[in-house]
Design a protein around this motif. Sequence first.
Motif, mmCIF file in Angstrom:
data_model
loop_
_atom_site.group_PDB
_atom_site.id
_atom_site.type_symbol
_atom_site.label_atom_id
_atom_site.label_comp_id
_atom_site.label_asym_id
_atom_site.label_seq_id
_atom_site.Cartn_x
_atom_site.Cartn_y
_atom_site.Cartn_z
ATOM 1 N N LEU A 120 0.779 -1.321 0.146
ATOM 2 C CA LEU A 120 -0.087 -0.001 -0.002
ATOM 3 C C LEU A 120 0.877 1.386 -0.135
ATOM 4 O O LEU A 120 0.562 2.300 -0.647
ATOM 5 C CB LEU A 120 -1.033 -0.001 1.141
ATOM 6 N N LEU A 121 2.050 1.141 0.754
ATOM 7 C CA LEU A 121 2.902 2.373 0.794
ATOM 8 C C LEU A 121 3.380 2.641 -0.574
ATOM 9 O O LEU A 121 3.462 3.822 -0.943
ATOM 10 C CB LEU A 121 3.914 2.210 1.922
ATOM 11 N N ILE A 122 3.905 1.466 -1.170
ATOM 12 C CA ILE A 122 4.568 1.557 -2.460
ATOM 13 C C ILE A 122 3.596 2.287 -3.570
ATOM 14 O O ILE A 122 3.795 3.137 -4.406
ATOM 15 C CB ILE A 122 5.151 0.612 -2.787
ATOM 16 N N ASP A 123 2.308 1.819 -3.394
ATOM 17 C CA ASP A 123 1.198 2.214 -4.389
ATOM 18 C C ASP A 123 0.888 3.652 -4.382
ATOM 19 O O ASP A 123 0.502 4.479 -4.964
ATOM 20 C CB ASP A 123 -0.039 1.332 -4.206
ATOM 21 N N ASN A 124 0.701 3.939 -2.891
ATOM 22 C CA ASN A 124 0.646 5.588 -2.529
ATOM 23 C C ASN A 124 1.822 6.208 -3.296
ATOM 24 O O ASN A 124 1.733 7.449 -3.960
ATOM 25 C CB ASN A 124 0.462 5.665 -1.254
ATOM 26 N N GLU A 125 3.026 5.893 -3.192
ATOM 27 C CA GLU A 125 4.168 6.610 -3.657
ATOM 28 C C GLU A 125 3.897 6.709 -5.004
ATOM 29 O O GLU A 125 4.224 7.750 -5.625
ATOM 30 C CB GLU A 125 5.160 6.254 -3.145
ATOM 31 N N LYS A 126 3.627 5.710 -5.655
ATOM 32 C CA LYS A 126 3.468 5.539 -7.362
ATOM 33 C C LYS A 126 2.230 6.375 -7.523
ATOM 34 O O LYS A 126 2.644 7.175 -8.663
ATOM 35 C CB LYS A 126 3.228 3.991 -7.730
ATOM 36 N N ALA A 127 1.343 6.671 -6.984
ATOM 37 C CA ALA A 127 0.248 7.419 -7.388
ATOM 38 C C ALA A 127 0.565 8.935 -7.343
ATOM 39 O O ALA A 127 0.302 9.680 -8.109
ATOM 40 C CB ALA A 127 -0.970 7.100 -6.358
ATOM 41 N N ILE A 128 1.387 9.265 -6.272
ATOM 42 C CA ILE A 128 2.066 10.615 -6.185
ATOM 43 C C ILE A 128 2.844 10.855 -7.283
ATOM 44 O O ILE A 128 2.487 12.000 -7.930
ATOM 45 C CB ILE A 128 2.625 10.731 -4.734
ATOM 46 N N LEU A 129 3.502 10.078 -7.551
ATOM 47 C CA LEU A 129 4.473 10.357 -8.742
ATOM 48 C C LEU A 129 3.754 10.499 -9.997
ATOM 49 O O LEU A 129 4.004 11.292 -10.773
ATOM 50 C CB LEU A 129 5.518 9.064 -8.913
ATOM 51 N N LYS A 130 2.775 9.700 -10.266
ATOM 52 C CA LYS A 130 1.820 9.746 -11.514
ATOM 53 C C LYS A 130 1.287 11.030 -11.539
ATOM 54 O O LYS A 130 1.135 11.669 -12.657
ATOM 55 C CB LYS A 130 0.943 8.523 -11.370
ATOM 56 N N GLU A 131 0.595 11.456 -10.464
ATOM 57 C CA GLU A 131 0.127 12.844 -10.352
ATOM 58 C C GLU A 131 1.149 14.035 -10.560
ATOM 59 O O GLU A 131 0.692 14.776 -11.336
ATOM 60 C CB GLU A 131 -0.274 13.036 -8.878
ATOM 61 N N PHE A 132 2.407 13.909 -10.382
ATOM 62 C CA PHE A 132 3.554 14.975 -10.644
ATOM 63 C C PHE A 132 3.558 14.764 -12.082
ATOM 64 O O PHE A 132 3.803 15.848 -12.797
ATOM 65 C CB PHE A 132 4.731 14.613 -9.831
ATOM 66 N N LEU A 133 3.805 13.771 -12.710
ATOM 67 C CA LEU A 133 4.199 13.702 -14.096
ATOM 68 C C LEU A 133 2.809 13.856 -14.823
ATOM 69 O O LEU A 133 3.072 14.398 -16.232
ATOM 70 C CB LEU A 133 4.515 11.948 -14.582
ATOM 71 N N CYS A 134 1.557 13.760 -14.439
ATOM 72 C CA CYS A 134 0.523 14.207 -15.333
ATOM 73 C C CYS A 134 0.252 15.631 -15.317
ATOM 74 O O CYS A 134 -0.356 16.299 -15.983
ATOM 75 C CB CYS A 134 -0.767 13.437 -14.912
ATOM 76 N N SER A 135 0.455 16.253 -14.315
ATOM 77 C CA SER A 135 0.182 17.652 -13.919
ATOM 78 C C SER A 135 0.994 18.413 -14.828
ATOM 79 O O SER A 135 2.181 18.234 -15.648
ATOM 80 C CB SER A 135 0.738 18.180 -12.592
ATOM 81 N N LYS A 136 0.358 19.909 -15.149
ATOM 82 C CA LYS A 136 1.228 20.634 -16.135
ATOM 83 C C LYS A 136 2.329 21.407 -15.543
ATOM 84 O O LYS A 136 3.382 21.557 -16.189
ATOM 85 C CB LYS A 136 0.063 22.000 -16.616
ATOM 86 N N SER A 137 2.435 21.565 -14.161
ATOM 87 C CA SER A 137 3.684 22.135 -13.925
ATOM 88 C C SER A 137 3.976 21.408 -12.562
ATOM 89 O O SER A 137 2.993 20.889 -11.672
ATOM 90 C CB SER A 137 3.419 23.739 -13.371
ATOM 91 N N ILE A 138 5.165 21.426 -12.136
ATOM 92 C CA ILE A 138 5.522 20.712 -11.232
ATOM 93 C C ILE A 138 6.251 21.375 -9.943
ATOM 94 O O ILE A 138 6.623 22.840 -10.302
ATOM 95 C CB ILE A 138 6.965 19.657 -11.524
ATOM 96 N N PRO A 139 5.604 21.285 -8.790
ATOM 97 C CA PRO A 139 5.741 22.250 -7.734
ATOM 98 C C PRO A 139 7.044 22.409 -7.208
ATOM 99 O O PRO A 139 7.880 21.357 -7.117
ATOM 100 C CB PRO A 139 4.739 21.619 -6.346
ATOM 101 N N SER A 140 7.674 23.453 -6.786
ATOM 102 C CA SER A 140 9.075 23.597 -6.471
ATOM 103 C C SER A 140 9.062 23.407 -4.979
ATOM 104 O O SER A 140 8.459 23.641 -4.148
ATOM 105 C CB SER A 140 9.759 24.937 -6.807
ATOM 106 N N VAL A 141 10.288 22.719 -4.726
ATOM 107 C CA VAL A 141 10.598 22.356 -3.225
ATOM 108 C C VAL A 141 11.339 23.572 -2.636
ATOM 109 O O VAL A 141 12.116 23.986 -3.056
ATOM 110 C CB VAL A 141 11.317 21.276 -3.134
#
Length: 141
Positions: A120-141
């Motif tokens: 579940l933890l790995i799936d959640n991390e993958k979902a977050i990464l997919k959201e970043f990849l699909c978004s138009k802009s990547i938030p800066s840290v």
Amino acid sequence: MENQIPGGAAVNRYKILWRVFLIGNFGLGAYMFAQAGKKERVKLKTEAPVEVTPTPTPTPTLTPTPATTLTDDEELIFTQPTTRPVIVRQPIPEDQQRELFKWMLEEKRKVKSNNREEKLLIDNEKAILKEFLCSKSIPSV
């Protein structure tokens, strides 16, 4: 032809070889211990000694306990915590961030989970990464 039975035990027959083997092992062990001690001594020498500058010592407001009672020769030394300068780095370009996220997603896909919580933890991390990849802009840290 008659089989000849060698006389004496194997230890007695190869006494010199046993001695050479044992002496060699003891020598190797002593060398390894000496090198470990040498590394510790070099490490202690390379560490810079902390210089304590005498500062006016404020009197403590708490009454000292017998275990912390100071003699006339000793003084309380209060030092300020040292702060390290913050290193400001250049921001990573968005295309490089996307490549990094893609690489991270591929690595997460390769990971084999041992139990349900880890999956579940790995799936959640993958979902977050997919959201970043699909978004138009990547938030800066």
